[in-house]
Scaffold this active site. Structure first.
Site, mmCIF file in Angstrom:
data_model
loop_
_atom_site.group_PDB
_atom_site.id
_atom_site.type_symbol
_atom_site.label_atom_id
_atom_site.label_comp_id
_atom_site.label_asym_id
_atom_site.label_seq_id
_atom_site.Cartn_x
_atom_site.Cartn_y
_atom_site.Cartn_z
ATOM 1 N N ASP A 125 0.683 -1.065 0.094
ATOM 2 C CA ASP A 125 -0.201 0.126 -0.001
ATOM 3 C C ASP A 125 1.004 1.119 -0.085
ATOM 4 O OD1 ASP A 125 -2.604 1.154 0.090
ATOM 5 O OD2 ASP A 125 -2.577 1.399 2.274
ATOM 6 N N HIS A 132 -4.121 14.038 0.478
ATOM 7 C CA HIS A 132 -4.388 13.249 1.645
ATOM 8 C C HIS A 132 -2.950 13.350 2.576
ATOM 9 C CE1 HIS A 132 -5.305 9.515 3.845
ATOM 10 N NE2 HIS A 132 -4.185 9.008 3.686
ATOM 11 N N ARG A 141 0.652 15.607 12.677
ATOM 12 C CA ARG A 141 2.142 16.201 13.172
ATOM 13 C C ARG A 141 1.857 17.871 13.254
ATOM 14 N NH1 ARG A 141 3.318 11.874 10.183
ATOM 15 N NH2 ARG A 141 3.098 12.875 8.077
ATOM 16 N N GLU A 198 -10.445 4.124 3.172
ATOM 17 C CA GLU A 198 -9.518 4.727 2.306
ATOM 18 C C GLU A 198 -9.759 4.430 0.915
ATOM 19 O OE1 GLU A 198 -5.569 3.979 3.585
ATOM 20 O OE2 GLU A 198 -5.509 5.769 4.857
ATOM 21 N N GLU A 200 -9.130 4.125 -2.833
ATOM 22 C CA GLU A 200 -7.867 3.959 -3.692
ATOM 23 C C GLU A 200 -8.178 3.313 -4.889
ATOM 24 O OE1 GLU A 200 -4.583 2.531 -1.504
ATOM 25 O OE2 GLU A 200 -5.251 3.096 0.533
ATOM 26 N N ASP A 232 -9.423 0.709 1.439
ATOM 27 C CA ASP A 232 -8.137 0.064 2.499
ATOM 28 C C ASP A 232 -8.705 0.545 4.043
ATOM 29 O OD1 ASP A 232 -5.702 -1.075 3.358
ATOM 30 O OD2 ASP A 232 -4.659 0.905 3.645
ATOM 31 N N ARG A 236 -7.992 4.338 12.766
ATOM 32 C CA ARG A 236 -7.268 5.739 12.855
ATOM 33 C C ARG A 236 -6.615 5.598 14.386
ATOM 34 N NH1 ARG A 236 -6.097 6.437 7.841
ATOM 35 N NH2 ARG A 236 -7.868 6.944 6.647
ATOM 36 N N GLN A 239 -3.731 3.305 14.630
ATOM 37 C CA GLN A 239 -3.046 3.792 13.745
ATOM 38 C C GLN A 239 -2.040 4.890 14.352
ATOM 39 O OE1 GLN A 239 -4.298 5.198 9.867
ATOM 40 N NE2 GLN A 239 -2.408 5.974 9.396
ATOM 41 N N TYR A 243 1.793 3.735 14.990
ATOM 42 C CA TYR A 243 2.530 4.080 13.583
ATOM 43 C C TYR A 243 3.952 4.292 13.555
ATOM 44 C CZ TYR A 243 2.516 9.314 13.071
ATOM 45 O OH TYR A 243 2.940 10.447 13.297
ATOM 46 N N LYS A 252 -4.329 -1.226 9.640
ATOM 47 C CA LYS A 252 -4.731 -1.496 8.295
ATOM 48 C C LYS A 252 -4.746 -3.128 8.067
ATOM 49 C CE LYS A 252 -3.460 2.955 7.009
ATOM 50 N NZ LYS A 252 -4.305 3.676 6.296
ATOM 51 N N THR A 256 -9.026 -5.336 3.344
ATOM 52 C CA THR A 256 -8.851 -4.226 2.307
ATOM 53 C C THR A 256 -9.803 -5.027 1.240
ATOM 54 O OG1 THR A 256 -6.472 -3.827 2.791
ATOM 55 C CG2 THR A 256 -7.363 -3.681 0.380
ATOM 56 N N GLU A 362 -10.375 12.692 7.073
ATOM 57 C CA GLU A 362 -10.288 14.220 6.315
ATOM 58 C C GLU A 362 -11.670 14.721 6.114
ATOM 59 O OE1 GLU A 362 -7.894 11.753 3.346
ATOM 60 O OE2 GLU A 362 -7.389 13.718 3.035
HETATM 61 CA CA CA Z 1 -4.036 3.034 2.361
#
Ligand code: CA
Length: 421
Positions: A125, A132, A141, A198, A200, A232, A236, A239, A243, A252, A256, A362
């Site tokens: 991935d 994004h 961050r 997600e 994709e 995907d 969150r 994650q 991460y 993740k 999927t 988002e």
């Molecule tokens: Ca992804």
């Protein structure tokens, strides 16, 4: 390129997903029968496995369609992929002399179940959407450090799990995991409260590369058999805690989902478009010799249990900063071998506009700005919500569609470690 007319009902409808120009590859079954290879056309699936059995469809290196997946067709290479499309187009075009022989092998799409169209050998991935990366980086961050220093130079990614790739329609169970909020001293083990999608596109690698031998972007493009829609699923809260520094892991790994039809690269040929202007020059090995993205309109819809569907995002694959051939070429720089059935996720596809974002994270800005759906609001996925991805390339009077990529989120298990009866 104009619509190629077909005698099959539904194939010439301007808003249908499956005109003769498309001919995507899937695996289907009728009630009580085993799965087999088919190609979608109009409102039907063409039983190409039966046509090969009867000797009407003869492919070099065959038989290739006597198994319930497309890997064997992929393995024999682009010349056979082209021959397959040309022969099936002969069967299905308006005025075809083969109509009487072929018609008994059309099965209504309404009467079939769809299965995984390929054996996924490996799954990687990427993280190649500029908007994004900017959005998520800002939330995780801060705006100053949103884009990692490597991002404009490398199509970054992580090795995922082929075992968790499922076909559209497969329910997805809300996962448990380790989470830690900023106000807590120690982590807790609990069901994810920030479960997400997600949006994709997945590139399906149809040709292997040799271990120890990197491929060029040009060579990489020729290795790609086709594309699927890909969701995907992402936890969150899990994650955010896990991460750093190695990237996503369990966040993740729940599932999927992919759409059931592989749209072959050849069908997307008229819709080529360029990656956006480079903000900094790329190293030479990543240069594209020609436009390698595609203009594919994409949308996400959310349907609460017993409620009506709301389209929550509309965007386009052309938003990607890196194309699939660039990602694939980069993947081999280490000498890593790619295999037939390798699946490459593009990374979440978000546009610049607020309603063009490809994840709920988002769309709701980390849960701070819930968005409206029919009959309510959402920040993240609630139990029994169904998420549906759709996509198509728009031609003159026809479209190349992917079919839906759908999954319903089931409530978390009461106790994932309960054993016995
Ligand atoms: Ca992804």
């Amino acid at each position: 390129m104009n619509l190629q007319l077909s005698w099959v009902p539904g194939a010439n409808r301007p808003d249908g997903d499956f005109p003769l120009n498309n001919l995507p590859c899937g695996v289907f079954s009728r009630a009580g029968e085993e799965p087999r290879c088919g190609m979608a056309i109009g409102d039907f699936v063409l039983d190409v496995a039966a046509l090969e059995e009867e000797g009407l469809l003869v492919l070099d290196g065959g038989p290739l369609l006597d198994v319930p997946f497309w890997n064997e067709v992929m393995e024999v290479g682009p010349a056979v992929w082209a021959a397959l499309r040309a022969r099936v187009a002969e069967f299905l075009n308006e005025g075809s002399q083969f109509r009487a022989q072929v018609e008994p092998h059309l099965v209504p799409l309404a009467d079939v179940a769809l299965h995984m169209p390929l054996l996924v050998s490996e799954y990687t991935d990427f993280y190649a959407g500029r908007n994004h990366a900017q959005n998520v980086g800002t939330m995780f961050r801060g705006a100053e450090n949103a884009l990692p220093p490597n991002w404009l130079h490398i199509p970054i990614g992580y090795n995922g799990r082929a075992s968790s790739v499922v076909v559209s329609g497969t329910p997805v169970r809300r996962p448990w995991g380790q989470v830690k909020g900023p106000d807590h001293a120690v982590p807790a083990f609990q069901p994810s409260r920030r479960f997400d999608i997600e949006l994709e596109l997945g590139a399906v690698v149809g040709q292997a590369s040799t271990h120890g031998h990197p491929v060029t972007v040009d060579e990489a493009e020729a290795m790609i058999f086709g594309y699927v829609l890909l969701n995907d699923w992402s936890a969150r809260d899990i994650q955010a805690w896990e991460y750093q520094p190695l990237g996503p892991f369990q966040a993740k790994a729940t599932a999927t989902s992919i759409s059931p039809w592989i749209v072959m690269s050849a069908a997307l040929e008229p819709f080529r478009t360029s990656t956006p202007a480079r903000e900094v020059p790329l190293l030479p090995y990543l240069h594209e010799p020609r436009p390698m993205l595609y203009d594919i309109a994409l949308e996400v819809a959310l349907t609460p249990e017993g409620g009506r569907e709301t389209v929550i995002s509309r965007t386009n694959y052309a938003e990607m900063y890196y194309s699939a051939p660039q990602q694939l070429a980069h993947h081999t720089t280490s000498g890593c071998a790619m295999t037939v059935g390798d699946l490459l996720g593009s990374g979440t596809i978000s546009g610049a506009a607020k309603d063009a974002r490809g994840s709920l994270l988002e769309l709701s800005w980390g849960g701070k700005e819930p968005f409206a759906i029919d009959g309510g609001t959402r920040s993240f996925i609630e139990d029994n919500d169904t998420l549906t991805l759709r996509g198509h390339a728009q031609g003159k009077g026809y479209r190349i569609g992917f079919g839906a990529c759908r999954g319903q989120v089931l409530p978390a298990l009461a106790d994932p470690y309960a054993r016995g009866k």
